[in-house]
Design an enzyme around this catalytic site. Structure first.
Site, mmCIF file in Angstrom:
data_model
loop_
_atom_site.group_PDB
_atom_site.id
_atom_site.type_symbol
_atom_site.label_atom_id
_atom_site.label_comp_id
_atom_site.label_asym_id
_atom_site.label_seq_id
_atom_site.Cartn_x
_atom_site.Cartn_y
_atom_site.Cartn_z
ATOM 1 N N LYS B 42 0.838 -1.207 0.000
ATOM 2 C CA LYS B 42 0.000 0.000 0.000
ATOM 3 C C LYS B 42 0.873 1.258 0.000
ATOM 4 O O LYS B 42 1.929 1.272 0.621
ATOM 5 C CB LYS B 42 -0.856 -0.021 1.283
ATOM 6 C CG LYS B 42 -1.701 1.224 1.524
ATOM 7 C CD LYS B 42 -2.947 1.219 0.680
ATOM 8 C CE LYS B 42 -3.663 2.566 0.714
ATOM 9 N NZ LYS B 42 -4.733 2.640 -0.313
ATOM 10 N N THR B 43 0.427 2.304 -0.652
ATOM 11 C CA THR B 43 1.202 3.549 -0.679
ATOM 12 C C THR B 43 1.451 4.076 0.737
ATOM 13 O O THR B 43 0.509 4.236 1.523
ATOM 14 C CB THR B 43 0.473 4.613 -1.521
ATOM 15 O OG1 THR B 43 0.330 4.128 -2.848
ATOM 16 C CG2 THR B 43 1.258 5.927 -1.530
ATOM 17 N N ASN B 66 -13.110 3.516 -5.979
ATOM 18 C CA ASN B 66 -12.738 3.628 -4.569
ATOM 19 C C ASN B 66 -12.281 5.039 -4.238
ATOM 20 O O ASN B 66 -11.814 5.784 -5.104
ATOM 21 C CB ASN B 66 -11.672 2.586 -4.191
ATOM 22 C CG ASN B 66 -10.260 3.117 -4.385
ATOM 23 O OD1 ASN B 66 -9.722 3.844 -3.545
ATOM 24 N ND2 ASN B 66 -9.658 2.768 -5.519
ATOM 25 N N LEU B 70 -5.664 6.903 0.514
ATOM 26 C CA LEU B 70 -4.310 6.609 1.012
ATOM 27 C C LEU B 70 -4.242 6.425 2.518
ATOM 28 O O LEU B 70 -3.273 6.853 3.148
ATOM 29 C CB LEU B 70 -3.310 7.692 0.578
ATOM 30 C CG LEU B 70 -2.999 7.826 -0.910
ATOM 31 C CD1 LEU B 70 -1.774 8.731 -1.112
ATOM 32 C CD2 LEU B 70 -2.742 6.482 -1.587
ATOM 33 N N ASN B 122 4.095 6.863 -6.415
ATOM 34 C CA ASN B 122 2.685 7.032 -6.767
ATOM 35 C C ASN B 122 2.480 8.471 -7.238
ATOM 36 O O ASN B 122 2.317 9.382 -6.436
ATOM 37 C CB ASN B 122 1.801 6.690 -5.561
ATOM 38 C CG ASN B 122 0.320 6.746 -5.902
ATOM 39 O OD1 ASN B 122 -0.055 7.193 -6.994
ATOM 40 N ND2 ASN B 122 -0.523 6.312 -4.982
ATOM 41 N N CYS B 125 -2.323 9.293 -7.765
ATOM 42 C CA CYS B 125 -3.467 8.967 -6.916
ATOM 43 C C CYS B 125 -4.563 10.003 -7.106
ATOM 44 O O CYS B 125 -4.330 11.201 -6.943
ATOM 45 C CB CYS B 125 -3.081 8.914 -5.439
ATOM 46 S SG CYS B 125 -4.501 8.485 -4.415
HETATM 47 C C1 LIG Z 1 -9.375 -0.231 -2.923
HETATM 48 C C2 LIG Z 1 -8.222 0.225 -3.776
HETATM 49 C C3 LIG Z 1 -7.139 0.891 -3.193
HETATM 50 C C4 LIG Z 1 -6.064 1.320 -3.963
HETATM 51 N N1 LIG Z 1 -5.002 1.950 -3.366
HETATM 52 C C5 LIG Z 1 -3.924 2.309 -4.107
HETATM 53 C C6 LIG Z 1 -2.774 2.874 -3.500
HETATM 54 O O1 LIG Z 1 -2.691 3.059 -2.280
HETATM 55 N N2 LIG Z 1 -1.726 3.221 -4.298
HETATM 56 C C7 LIG Z 1 -1.731 3.023 -5.653
HETATM 57 O O2 LIG Z 1 -0.752 3.339 -6.326
HETATM 58 N N3 LIG Z 1 -2.818 2.482 -6.260
HETATM 59 C C8 LIG Z 1 -3.898 2.113 -5.516
HETATM 60 N N4 LIG Z 1 -4.987 1.532 -6.134
HETATM 61 C C9 LIG Z 1 -4.982 1.352 -7.600
HETATM 62 C C10 LIG Z 1 -4.535 -0.045 -8.005
HETATM 63 O O3 LIG Z 1 -3.215 -0.303 -7.583
HETATM 64 C C11 LIG Z 1 -4.618 -0.215 -9.533
HETATM 65 O O4 LIG Z 1 -3.720 0.698 -10.126
HETATM 66 C C12 LIG Z 1 -6.004 0.058 -10.088
HETATM 67 O O5 LIG Z 1 -6.975 -0.544 -9.267
HETATM 68 C C13 LIG Z 1 -6.179 -0.430 -11.538
HETATM 69 O O6 LIG Z 1 -6.012 -1.829 -11.628
HETATM 70 P P1 LIG Z 1 -7.261 -2.856 -11.682
HETATM 71 O O7 LIG Z 1 -8.137 -2.409 -12.804
HETATM 72 O O8 LIG Z 1 -6.630 -4.197 -11.897
HETATM 73 O O9 LIG Z 1 -7.922 -2.752 -10.378
HETATM 74 C C14 LIG Z 1 -6.074 1.088 -5.371
HETATM 75 C C15 LIG Z 1 -7.152 0.427 -5.956
HETATM 76 C C16 LIG Z 1 -8.221 -0.019 -5.184
HETATM 77 C C17 LIG Z 1 -9.371 -0.732 -5.851
#
Ligand SMILES: Cc1cc2nc3c(=O)[nH]c(=O)nc-3n(C[C@H](O)[C@H](O)[C@H](O)COP(=O)(O)O)c2cc1C
Ligand SMILES: Cc1cc2nc3c(=O)[nH]c(=O)nc-3n(C[C@H](O)[C@H](O)[C@H](O)COP(=O)(O)OP(=O)(O)OC[C@H]3O[C@@H](n4cnc5c(N)ncnc54)[C@H](O)[C@@H]3O)c2cc1C
Lengths: 253, 274
Positions: B42-43, B66, B70, B122, B125
């Protein structure tokens, strides 16, 4: 597969639906066969079901009861996921992660259960395992009441209230029973639980609540299903769903 | 069953990576983490962040929005409590970081760089009350150029598919980034009970945007690319490979199926595993 956690672990698996039947208007009772999930399941825990039909995330449902190698859930059809689930048939399989969450603590003394709507599910399971007490169960409409008379067999006094016909809510009558009880367990709409928490705090009664929030993974990884507590946001899926009433911060509810 | 691959100067045991934010701090379920070529935690920010008030997650047809915001335990807690456990797992450890200014980025890199295989910046975000960094490529490039001097460890940039991904990738690659992850969630809005919430969209709905972005990045540059957007089955991997991606990041699919690896199955048009 089984995954380990500090409180017993859970399964990511599929299981057979042994039966599904209507329990009230738009409410279904589903019996799921999985011996190992059933043997681990404790009151207050929930199952996280992938309903299919192109939905992206799972849906959480409290465990209503367990018998031998089965668990039962009870759910209301409110949207796409539960609609798909309601069309499943005996013999179909269901994709689930279970059992999840902390569950209710074991507390000695005479319990008072206060259930609103589908909040009856976790309290029903709990009340099968406690000393005799009082079970108050309220719904908005009459056709939403699911039969729980069987609880009388466990020695509980059962009070069923319907707002539409009786014009009263569970929070209007619970104080009548409070003095005779040592601990309160509640589940239902947030506003109802807020009120109950206030009443219990004022009367200095121990109180435990099963909280609901929109959930992602269900296993503590995505930090979506948080509730505000006096020590910051906590995850419903792993830190809860059961929280001591005095720890919840109700300002935003 | 998979071959090791080289990515961003790392050798990882298979081409599948768990996305930041969808897999906790990466160590919670060792039996799951081990299956990934790499895990991105997680970031992490310098100070703990409590995140947004709920609701934080919404399902939309074909995806998830979502607005977690962060939430994380902060650098010190992460380094003391989580990182040691993460390092015990038999997989490559990548940590995602976010700084509000150069000093914070530098502190994050300084504390973490010796303990991890690589750092993911990141830069995209959508859940902060600020402009997404990659919307200002020149500023982003300047930060990256300065951060590059602070560490020899691989630096990976997480961008999104909608803010000029090809131009941003080339620029960041010129300034010393070792690889690109495309895409973060895409800014979106959703209504619930009469209120509008801003969040980030993920899942199969964003796949076509991400595919297009990756084709464009690949046309302009040979920077290593990690595809991230709606990957759920073999066909998705195949499509991204053809578009020019080197490795594959699994995001919101992990919320539904944390044990999805090994990725043996395909997914039908509705999104169900077949
Ligand atoms: C609940 C949730 C929390 C996320 N938190 C972060 C995060 O903290 N840092 C980050 O770089 N991406 C975060 N993401 C983005 C994911 O890493 C990913 O880039 C994004 O969901 C697209 O991929 P997917 O279509 O396979 O879900 C989050 C995504 C979700 C669904
Ligand atoms: C710990 C817990 C236990 C629960 N136990 C029960 C139970 O025993 N019986 C029962 O009928 N319902 C229960 N719920 C509520 C149930 O999860 C939702 O009604 C269900 O997810 C709705 O899905 P849907 O696709 O039909 O509705 P939609 O509205 O189409 O769902 C869209 C999204 O919103 C979420 N969502 C919608 N309503 C709720 C809600 N009230 N709480 C949490 N998420 C919601 C869904 O999970 C889904 O992600 C519980 C919720 C939680 C958090």
């Amino acid at each position: 597969m089984k995954l380990k956690t500090e409180n017993g672990g859970f399964f990511v698996t599929s299981a057979e639906i042994l039966s599904i039947k209507p329990a009230a208007e738009k409410i279904f009772l589903m019996e799921i066969k999985h011996e190992k999930i059933s043997s681990l399941a404790r009151p207050g825990q929930f199952v996280h079901i992938y309903c299919g039909g192109g939905t992206s995330i799972r849906r959480p449902f409290s465990i209503f009861s367990k018998t031998g190698d089965c668990i039962e859930i009870i759910f209301r059809v409110v949207g796409r996921g539960t609609e798909i689930l309601s069309r499943k048939r005996k013999g179909d399989s269901v994709d689930l992660i279970a059992p999840l969450g902390n569950g209710f603590p074991v507390v000695c003394g005479r319990p008072l259960f206060v259930a609103g709507g589908l909040g009856v599910a976790p309290l029903h399971f709990l009340s099968l395992a406690t000393a005799a007490g009082v079970f108050i169960y309220g719904t908005k409409r009459k056709n939403e009441i699911i039969p729980i008379e069987s609880l009388k067999a466990s020695g509980h006094k059962v009070v069923i209230l319907c707002e539409e016909t009786e014009g009263k809510k569970v929070t209007d009558i619970m104080e009548e029973y409070l003095n005779d009880c040592d601990v309160v367990f509640s589940a239902g709409p947030a506003k109802m639980m807020k009120k109950i928490a206030e009443i219990c705090l004022k009367k200095k009664k121990k109180c435990f609540l099963s909280m609901e929030e929109r959930m992602g993974c269900g296993i503590g990884l995505c930090r979506s299903c948080v509730v505000k507590t006096k020590t910051g946001y906590k995850r419903v899926c792993v830190d809860g769903p059961v929280f001591p009433a005095e720890t919840v911060d109700w300002k935003d509810v | 069953m998979y071959d090791t691959v080289r990515f961003a100067g790392l050798e990882i045991k298979n081409p599948f990576i768990a996305a930041s934010g969808c897999f906790g701090y990466g160590w919670e379920f060792p039996a799951l983490s081990e299956k990934f070529g790499a895990v991105v935690a997680k970031t992490i920010t310098v100070k703990p962040r409590e995140g947004n008030s709920p609701p934080r997650i919404f399902e939309v047809p074909g995806g998830v929005i979502n607005r977690v915001g962060l939430q994380n335990c902060g650098l010190k807690n992460f380094a003391e409590k989580h990182l040691p456990r993460l390092k015990k797992i038999g997989t490559t450890v990548i940590v995602s970081i976010f700084g509000e200014n150069f000093r914070q980025w530098a502190e994050l890199i300084g504390t973490l760089e010796k303990e991890v295989a690589a750092l993911e910046l990141n830069l995209s975000c959508p859940n902060l009350n600020k402009q997404i960094l990659t919307k200002n490529p020149e500023k982003c490039g300047n930060i990256v150029e300065k951060l590059r001097k602070l560490t020899d460890k691989p630096l990976i940039a997480k961008i999104n598919a909608v803010d000029s991904p090809a131009a941003v990738s080339s620029l960041l690659s010129d300034r010393g980034i070792d690889a690109i992850v495309c895409s973060n969630t895409i800014p979106a809005r959703v209504e619930l009970n009469g209120r509008i919430y801003k969040g980030g969209l993920s899942g199969r709905l964003i796949k076509n945007f991400v595919l297009k972005a990756i084709r464009e990045i690949r046309k302009k540059s040979d920077v290593p690319i990690a595809a991230c957007g709606g990957i759920r089955g073999l066909k998705d991997v195949d499509d991204y490979r053809k578009a020019g991606a080197d490795v594959f990041v699994l995001g919101s699919v992990l919320l539904r199926q944390p044990d999805i690896l090994p990725l043996e199955k395909n997914i039908d048009s509705e999104g169900d595993i077949v």
